[in-house]
Scaffold this active site. Structure first.
Site, PDB file in Angstrom:
ATOM      1  N   ASP A 198       0.820  -1.206   0.000  1.00 36.27           N
ATOM      2  CA  ASP A 198       0.000   0.000   0.000  1.00 36.27           C
ATOM      3  C   ASP A 198       0.863   1.269   0.000  1.00 36.27           C
ATOM      4  O   ASP A 198       1.913   1.304   0.646  1.00 36.27           O
ATOM      5  CB  ASP A 198      -0.859  -0.039   1.272  1.00 36.27           C
ATOM      6  CG  ASP A 198      -1.966   0.967   1.273  1.00 36.27           C
ATOM      7  OD1 ASP A 198      -2.869   0.842   0.432  1.00 36.27           O
ATOM      8  OD2 ASP A 198      -1.943   1.883   2.120  1.00 36.27           O
ATOM      9  N   GLU A 265       1.999  -0.213  -4.776  1.00 39.36           N
ATOM     10  CA  GLU A 265       1.088   0.856  -5.173  1.00 39.36           C
ATOM     11  C   GLU A 265       1.879   2.152  -5.086  1.00 39.36           C
ATOM     12  O   GLU A 265       2.228   2.608  -3.991  1.00 39.36           O
ATOM     13  CB  GLU A 265      -0.136   0.927  -4.258  1.00 39.36           C
ATOM     14  CG  GLU A 265      -1.131   1.973  -4.734  1.00 39.36           C
ATOM     15  CD  GLU A 265      -2.109   2.439  -3.662  1.00 39.36           C
ATOM     16  OE1 GLU A 265      -3.241   2.783  -4.009  1.00 39.36           O
ATOM     17  OE2 GLU A 265      -1.734   2.477  -2.475  1.00 39.36           O
TER      18      GLU A 265
END
Ligand code: GLC
Ligand code: CA
Length: 561
Positions: A198, A265
């Protein structure tokens, strides 16, 4: 060239666990629900599943605010369920990757509770605290507004790159660093095959806390960064994050004997993505999401440009990624205005370009956005914006940002059948988000029955990809010389060891297109797979005289020797 690792050839399916399948009747998806749908996923040909976070969490950002990294949120199940999931996934020759939030924890994590309790607490330095009457600098969060939050308990500011309920960990503290790596190791030991990381570019900020420079842009984009009138030089993609990528690569390779992989990401231009994967050699993250696709207009020229850029920045042995949607943005088909022919063509592209495709749950059905008004949204980001703006402004900003400000709309329950609750949960109970009105036509059962559905088309293309090595791992060449129309995109895929070449033809127009293939071959040509059902029926047969007509919006793969 050495052998190509499995993860470069896989097809990834993203599951948003809260919305996928509810097994116990509380209106919230769960791990047993996922297990009950593994046969469906296997039948579709998805090989790797990535599950958005299901760890213990107060769910202010629906799992991206973790309160305990080694346990499962009770609404999703427990460790026994998780272990069963791993076994069931592997039994089907599939893989499982977890979503790891390394940048921040929940405010409710015991580490943060300790950290904020006093300036002398041993965990104080696990987070980023600064004294002062005013915020230490001008840094904004990724979700609008200041990223520094004052905590009156100790009269200091803490830094949060995302929502205020998600304080950033201080990775420059070696205890934090070691603890986070041991968490990765814990899950590898539980048998997971990799991680989606993330907001990876937000982990390290400028160590000197210098102001972010001014930017003249009100509406930022992924390449420039997200601050409004502020660039993100000091807070995003700081070079220390590139170093971290390398260290994690070494760690993950060692811990998993080169089996597991990571996809980051990252928000940034191609140059930054490449840095994360390793500038000189691929010694960083295995993959990085290329969100460029999400912003590309649906034209042959734009998609051709994506290929040129992907091949330029991620030549072999690097590997591009193909992302068209996820749990943070408008639904893929909604961006195509609900057009199913275009959606089929979009999938034909995604499954045949070189790189790893990522499919967000429901995309294969053409699930459209929900219609959840700002006023009722449960998304933490919507609630955050509502602190600053009235609902109508929030809705407007949401439109401008591709649905990133009210993400409820892309998170509505998976549509399994045409029943009241779409088969997501039992009838008579309320799913956590309302089911889309599109459910009647748009659900797994109905689309399985209808031969010409998007679902069957997606399945055919995945199958063609899995059965033909060239489509999975072959090199890619654009073939501009055979096309007379700028609205047709043509490229070939081939491997060194196989004789046959695969030719992909994508017609980005509502007109029929005649294509003469004699410039590339006069030999045998046959259809492998097509978005158009009648054409599909010709699969395996030889073409007549090296000419082919593409129907409007048709995408097809031919094979020739
Ligand atoms: C990522 C996730 C998003 C989450 C945010 C903060 O962008 O995809 O859902 O809210 O990070 O963790
Ligand atoms: Ca449940």
């Amino acid at each position: 060239m050495g052998t190509i690792p499995w993860w470069q050839k896989t097809v990834v399916y993203q599951i948003y666990p809260r919305s996928f399948m509810d097994s116990n009747g509380d209106g919230i998806g769960d791990i047993q629900g996922i297990i009950s749908k593994l046969d469906y996923l296997q039948d579709m040909g998805f090989e790797t599943i990535w599950i958005s976070p299901f760890f213990t969490s107060p769910q202010e950002d629906f799992g991206y605010d973790i309160a305990e990294y080694r346990s499962i949120a009770s609404e999703y199940g427990n460790m026994d369920d998780f272990r069963e999931l791993v076994r069931e996934v592997h039994k089907r020759d599939m893989h499982l990757i977890l979503d790891m939030v390394l940048n921040h924890t929940s405010k409710e994590h015991s580490w943060f509770k300790e950290s904020r309790s006093s300036k002398n607490n041993p965990k104080r330095d696990w987070y980023i605290w600064k004294p002062g009457k005013k915020p230490p600098n001008n840094w904004k969060s990724m979700v609008f507004g200041r990223g520094w939050h004052f905590d009156s308990l100790t009269d200091e500011w803490y830094w949060a790159a995302f929502l205020p309920c998600q304080p950033d960990l201080n990775w420059r503290n070696s205890e934090v660093y070691n603890e986070m790596l041991s968490i990765l190791k814990y899950w590898l030991n539980e048998g997971v095959d990799g991680f989606r990381l993330d907001i990876f570019g937000a982990i390290y900020e400028d160590p000197n806390f210098q102001n972010n420079p001014f930017s003249p842009h009100l509406f930022p984009n992924d390449v420039r960064g997200n601050g409004v009138f502020q660039s993100t030089e000091m807070t995003r993609n700081h070079p220390d994050n590139f170093q971290l990528a390398k260290k994690l690569r070494t760690f993950i390779d060692e811990q998993s004997q080169h089996h597991a992989w990571m996809v980051g990401e990252i928000f940034g231009g191609y140059a930054a993505l490449r840095e994360f994967c390793g500038r000189e050699i691929p010694d960083g993250l295995h993959l990085a999401f290329m969100f460029q696709t999400v912003h590309a207009p649906f034209t042959a020229a734009a998609y051709r440009k994506l290929i040129i850029e992907a091949e330029q920045w991620f030549p072999e042995p690097y590997c591009p990624t193909w992302v068209f949607g996820n749990h943070d943005m408008n639904r893929r088909i909604t961006r195509l205005r609900g057009d199913r022919d275009k959606a089929k063509l979009d999938f034909a592209y995604q499954m045949t370009v070189r790189g790893v495709p990522f499919i967000y749950n429901g995309e294969e059905l053409g699930m459209t956005n929900g219609e959840i008004p700002t006023a009722q949204a449960q998304d933490g980001v919507t609630k955050h914006f509502k602190k600053y703006f009235p609902d109508w402004v929030v809705s407007l900003v949401n439109k401008q940002f591709n649905g990133a400000v009210n993400r409820d709309n892309c998170r509505t329950p998976m549509q399994w059948n045409p029943d009241e609750n779409a088969g997501f949960c039992r009838t008579g109970i309320n799913p956590w988000l309302p089911v889309n009105r599109s459910v009647q036509k748009n659900n797994v059962i109905t689309e399985q029955e209808e031969k010409d559905s998007l679902l069957h088309c997606v399945k055919r293309f995945i199958k063609a990809r899995r059965e033909n090595e060239a489509l999975k791992s072959g090199s890619l060449k654009l073939q501009p010389n055979i096309i007379s129309s700028s609205q047709v995109l043509a490229y070939s895929r081939e491997t060194e060891s196989e004789e046959d070449v695969f030719l992909v033809l994508l017609n980005f127009s509502n007109k029929q297109q005649r294509i003469d293939l004699s410039p590339i071959t006069t030999g045998r040509i046959s259809v492998v797979v097509s978005t158009v059902l009648q054409k599909q029926k010709a699969a395996g047969f030889k073409l007549n005289r090296n000419k082919i007509s593409l129907l409007p919006w048709e995408g097809c793969v031919l094979q020739y020797s």
